[in-house]
Scaffold this active site. Structure first.
Site, PDB file in Angstrom:
ATOM      1  CG  HIS A 182      -2.014  -1.049   1.226  1.00 27.18           C
ATOM      2  ND1 HIS A 182      -2.576  -1.748   2.234  1.00 27.18           N
ATOM      3  CD2 HIS A 182      -2.452  -1.517  -0.078  1.00 27.18           C
ATOM      4  CE1 HIS A 182      -3.526  -2.585   1.698  1.00 27.18           C
ATOM      5  NE2 HIS A 182      -3.378  -2.591   0.589  1.00 27.18           N
ATOM      6  CD  GLU A 185      -0.416   0.333   4.276  1.00 25.07           C
ATOM      7  OE1 GLU A 185       0.397  -0.451   4.617  1.00 25.07           O
ATOM      8  OE2 GLU A 185      -1.466   0.438   4.450  1.00 25.07           O
ATOM      9  CG  HIS A 311       0.269  -4.023   5.196  1.00 27.20           C
ATOM     10  ND1 HIS A 311      -0.533  -3.567   4.189  1.00 27.20           N
ATOM     11  CD2 HIS A 311       0.401  -5.526   4.592  1.00 27.20           C
ATOM     12  CE1 HIS A 311      -0.584  -4.251   2.891  1.00 27.20           C
ATOM     13  NE2 HIS A 311       0.122  -5.608   3.618  1.00 27.20           N
ATOM     14  CD  GLU A 384      -2.105  -3.551   9.129  1.00 29.12           C
ATOM     15  OE1 GLU A 384      -1.730  -2.471   8.891  1.00 29.12           O
ATOM     16  OE2 GLU A 384      -2.925  -3.824   7.984  1.00 29.12           O
TER      17      GLU A 384
END
Length: 422
Positions: A182, A185, A311, A384
């Site tokens: 993404h 990020e 991420h 994450e």
């Protein structure tokens, strides 16, 4: 490790270093913007995975989860639709205004090919490739660079291999680390750079690092989505961009081939931030990375045994499956699910992230972890990263000062996965 001079990009281009001649300015690419009206940032109470799945499936841009409420970016139409379905939306700001504030205001140069002022320690695409080149030059017996393919706009997707006999394809377990699926990020690119530097620079002095490098083959792809990443910082201003730059953009992490578009965990609308693309692997970036993984089947056996896709944000360790709430499903039995849980919890115990199955957050389909496991039985996780929560878009743009701390925070977890691959 993370300090760098701003002349790197110019020096790299002048020297004609690895990959940059074909990476820097791809021609002929069409890169339209989202084409959506003014968007607001909202908090939406959603206390369980089913409610979060409904919100995420509406096509909004989910930023993160904070104290039982999702933070989202929504158009006026999307906001009205969610309210009509019974959700409470509290607006906390205007998306574009928040981005402008985080970028340092309106005075940023329109020609700056770098991060906004104060965030220059983050690596641009050119600087990232220079890091890989320098690692291969400085440690030729340990590191070797190549490419898995090209992005939509024609940039190479560089990969680096780290091993004690790097020129040989040894019969050792392989582990893959991927970052920056993404675009916005950017902290994840720094995470992959941390892995590269740690396992090359530390080899001669750290016995634990030497033991892992001597017994594993480590692969690192620091930017899966370089087009989106470069677009997100173009002009020295953040844009909050998530997808690749193919048409209105495809979400790479909804474009993988297993259970693509099956279960309400992605969008069929090209303007949605979770648009899954026209078909599995329609994004050249996911197709290139998947082809590399497929190529590591040697003699009928997949050599890559474990994988982390980094991420931001929310400080989570996630494992398959994402497409179903069930702990077990076809291809993932109770013993295998327990192994995912055990290794995931061991890693989370070292970095204080929350360990959970991906679908405990909300349903996703066409994700990298589900494909890695279902197709190749690779022990595949999503991390994450920092921060745990944020009130708006700033969660994707933490200050550069946190890079050393928040990347080193995952050292022990990375080592655990490398050992588990054996």
């Amino acid at each position: 490790m993370f300090t760098k001079r701003r002349v790197l990009g110019a020096v790299a281009a002048a020297a004609g270093v690895l990959l940059l001649a074909t990476m820097a300015s791809p021609a002929g690419a069409q890169t339209p913007d989202r084409g959506t009206p003014t968007r607001g940032v909202y908090t939406v109470p959603a206390g369980d995975a089913a409610a979060r799945t409904v919100v995420a499936g509406s096509g909004v841009d989910v930023l993160g989860l904070r104290e039982g409420a999702l933070t989202i970016v929504a158009t006026p139409e999307q906001a009205r639709s969610l309210r009509a379905r019974g959700f409470t939306l509290d607006q906390v700001g205007d998306f574009d205004a928040m981005l402008a504030e985080r970028s340092g205001g309106a005075g940023t140069s329109a020609v700056t090919a770098d991060f906004p002022p104060g965030d220059e320690a983050y690596h641009t695409y050119a600087e990232m490739t220079q890091v890989l080149r320098r690692a291969a030059q400085s440690y030729p017996n340990l590191a070797r660079t190549s490419s898995v393919g090209r992005s939509y706009e024609g940039r190479e997707l560089p990969i680096i291999k780290i091993s004690d006999n790097v020129a040989q394809d040894e019969a050792e377990p392989e582990v893959l680390f991927t970052c920056n699926q993404h675009a916005r990020e950017h902290l994840t690119t720094e995470m992959c750079i941390r892995i590269v530097n740690r396992f090359t620079q530390g080899y001669a002095t750290d016995p634990a690092i030497k033991q892992l490098v001597d017994t594993r083959e480590i692969w690192v792809i620091p930017q899966v989505n370089p087009d989106g990443s470069e677009y997100d910082i173009a002009g020295g201003r953040y844009k909050g961009w998530r997808k690749n730059r193919q048409g209105y953009g495809t979400d790479p992490n909804r474009n993988w081939g297993y259970k693509w578009g099956c279960c309400g965990g992605s969008s069929g609308s090209p303007t949605s931030d979770t648009y899954r693309g026209t078909a599995p692997f329609s994004a050249p970036e996911t197709r290139a990375v998947s082809n590399f993984v497929n190529s590591r089947v040697v003699g009928g056996t997949q050599q890559i045994k474990a994988h982390i896709d980094f991420h931001t944000y929310s400080e989570l360790v996630l494992w398959p499956y994402g497409y179903t709430y069930a702990d077990t499903a076809p291809g993932l039995d109770q013993t295998q699910a327990r192994r995912f849980q055990d290794v995931g919890r061991q890693m989370a115990a070292t970095n204080n992230y929350r360990p959970q199955q991906s679908s405990d957050l909300y349903i996703t389909d066409g994700s990298v972890n589900d494909w890695m496991w279902a197709q190749h039985k690779i022990l595949s996780y999503t991390f994450e990263m920092y921060p745990r929560s944020a009130s708006g878009i700033g969660g994707f743009y933490p200050p550069a000062s946190v890079i050393p701390r928040e990347t080193a925070r995952n050292d022990r977890a990375v080592d655990i996965l490398l050992r588990a691959a054996g």
